[in-house]
Structure formats: structure tokens, C-alpha cells
Write a protein that holds these residues in place. Structure first.
Motif, short mmCIF file in Angstrom:
data_model
loop_
_atom_site.label_atom_id
_atom_site.label_comp_id
_atom_site.label_asym_id
_atom_site.label_seq_id
_atom_site.Cartn_x
_atom_site.Cartn_y
_atom_site.Cartn_z
N ASP A 110 0.85 -1.20 0.00
CA ASP A 110 0.00 0.00 0.00
C ASP A 110 0.88 1.25 0.00
O ASP A 110 0.97 1.98 0.98
N ASP A 115 3.61 -0.06 4.30
CA ASP A 115 2.22 0.22 3.95
C ASP A 115 1.78 1.58 4.50
O ASP A 115 2.09 1.94 5.64
N GLY A 116 1.04 2.31 3.69
CA GLY A 116 0.52 3.61 4.09
C GLY A 116 1.35 4.79 3.63
O GLY A 116 0.95 5.93 3.83
N ILE A 144 -5.92 1.35 9.65
CA ILE A 144 -5.32 1.74 8.38
C ILE A 144 -5.04 3.24 8.41
O ILE A 144 -5.96 4.06 8.51
#
Length: 262
Positions: free
Chosen positions: A29, A46-47, A75
Motif C-alpha cells: 500500500d 504500507d501507508g 489503516i
């Protein structure tokens, strides 16, 4: 150009002209904008949302999980603006459910071994010198300079155009346009050199100087000083920014050097 010895998750969104050097790791991500350079041994987790024309040097870890025991796997993101440089071994954690993101603005320089924790919001054109450390939930305005080994307490706010000298422990909010130094941290004058470099006129600099003379030099209670400034100084964007900062401070504002015992 992506080196074959780099690992990039097939679902990561990487612009075509991004350079990824050997042994970099980019997780699923992740979004990276055009013209960005990712050095060897960088880890982007991720992020991460990285803008255009950024440079991230070896050993940096971007969007690592927050070092916060309340983090429960939500998230969240870590966002880096265009033209920002992240030097060696910098760590930037993504957000928690407080703000859901950590944000670094455009045209910033984050020097080696600095740490920016979860839910921080950093403005544009900031410079954090080597080993600057920001705890969680910190807000930093535009054009702020932190000298080497500055440590900032969680939930503090540092106003735009402020300069904090090396090795300073920031436990209170630092108003805009000033220099902060000493232990405990205190007002050390206005950031006149930085303001001139950024195009502030001599009249504007004099206005800032006069306002902070009332706030910090004349040994007044901040509430009374703010009332005097509002009554006696012409309304300008500079005056209103300073007054708004003083009145909206959550952790309390640093003192003038001669006010520490007050």
C-alpha cells in the motif's frame, strides 16, 4: 529505473520515472510520485504516500507502525510532500486513530537520524537538522528550523518561521517568528535572519520585535500582554497570527528568559 535487486510489491503504485536503487523494499500500500529517488536499503511500508521529486537516502524507514501501545492496526498513512529530502536513517511513523495520518509538507529537508512519530503535522520548507526527534501529535508550521538534537514533547506546537537551537528540549509551545533556546527552553529573540531571508520587510520585522517585547521582555502575564497588544497594535496578519497562537496554546507557551521564575 528500478534495480532488479530491489523488492517492490506488485500492487505498489510507482510512477514510471521513479528511481529505486538496489536492496530497497517497497510494500503493497505505497504510492510514489514522479521523479522521486529511493536509495539503497530504504524501507517504505504500507501507508506511505510520497510526492514528486523527493529524495530518500539509504537506511530510512518510511511509514513504519506507530510506537504507540494504543495502536490497534488501523489503516493509516504517512504523507510526504513534493520536493522533500529525507536523509540517512530517518524514521517516519504513520498515524493512529487520532489523526489517521502523519504529514510532512513540501520542500522540506529532514536530516540524518531524525525521527518523526505518529500523527505529526509538519508544514512546508522546514529543516530538521541531524537527530531531531519529534514525539507524537506534534504540529510544526511552515519554514521552521530545528537545529541538531532538538527533542520535542508530544502534543507541542511550533509556530511558523521559528528557529530552535541545537540540543534544546521543547516541552512547551514555541510561538511563530522567534528563536527558542536555553534550558529550560526560553524566548531568545526573534528569528530576524530567517525572516529577512524569506522576504519580510524591515517594517514587518520591527512589528514582530515590538509585539514580542510586550509578550516576553516587559515581564507581563501573557494574558495581560495579549490584551495590550490587541488594544495598542494595529490589526495585521502578523499580529493576529501571534495572538491566535498564544490564545490557542494547549500545552502553554515558553517563557521569556527573565520570566522563568515568575
Amino acid at each position: 529505473m528500478i534495480q532488479p535487486l530491489a523488492y517492490i510489491h506488485p500492487e505498489a503504485k510507482i510512477a514510471q520515472n521513479v528511481v529505486v536503487e538496489p536492496f530497497a523494499t517497497i510494500h503493497r500500500d505505497v504510492v510514489i510520485g514522479e521523479g522521486t529517488w529511493i536509495g539503497s536499503n530504504v524501507t517504505i511500508m504500507d501507508g506511505a504516500r510520497i510526492g514528486k521529486n523527493c529524495k530518500i537516502y539509504p537506511g530510512a524507514v518510511i511509514s513504519g507502525e506507530p510506537q504507540d501501545l494504543k495502536f490497534d492496526g488501523e489503516i493509516t498513512t504517512a504523507e510526504i510532500g513534493d520536493n522533500t529530502t529525507i536523509r540517512e536513517c530517518v524514521t517516519i511513523n504513520r498515524g493512529t486513530k487520532d489523526k489517521f495520518k502523519t504529514v510532512i509538507g513540501k520542500n522540506c529537508l529532514i536530516q540524518a537520524y531524525s525521527h518523526i512519530a505518529h500523527d505529526c503535522t509538519i508544514g512546508d520548507y522546514c529543516i530538521f537538522s541531524n537527530s531531531s526527534t519529534l514525539a507524537g501529535h506534534i504540529t510544526v508550521g511552515d519554514y521552521v528550523v530545528l537545529a541538531g538534537m532538538v527533542a520535542v514533547h508530544q502534543f507541542c506546537t511550533i509556530g511558523s518561521h521559528a528557529f530552535v537551537t541545537g540540543g534544546t528540549l521543547v516541552r512547551k509551545d514555541v510561538p511563530p517568528f522567534i528563536k527558542a533556546a536555553r534550558e529550560p527552553i526560553s524566548y531568545a529573540g526573534i528569528n530576524s535572519v530567517g525572516l529577512r531571508r524569506r522576504g519580510f520587510s524591515e517594517e514587518q520585522i520591527a512589528e514582530i520585535q515590538n509585539i514580542y517585547r510586550v509578550l516576553f521582555v516587559q515581564n507581563r502575564n501573557l494574558t495581560k500582554a495579549a490584551a495590550i497588544i490587541e488594544a495598542e497594535f494595529q490589526a495585521t496578519e502578523i499580529r493576529d497570527e501571534i495572538l491566535g497562537f498564544i490564545r490557542n496554546s494547549n500545552r502553554g507557551v515558553i517563557k521569556g528568559f527573565n520570566q522563568r521564575a515568575v
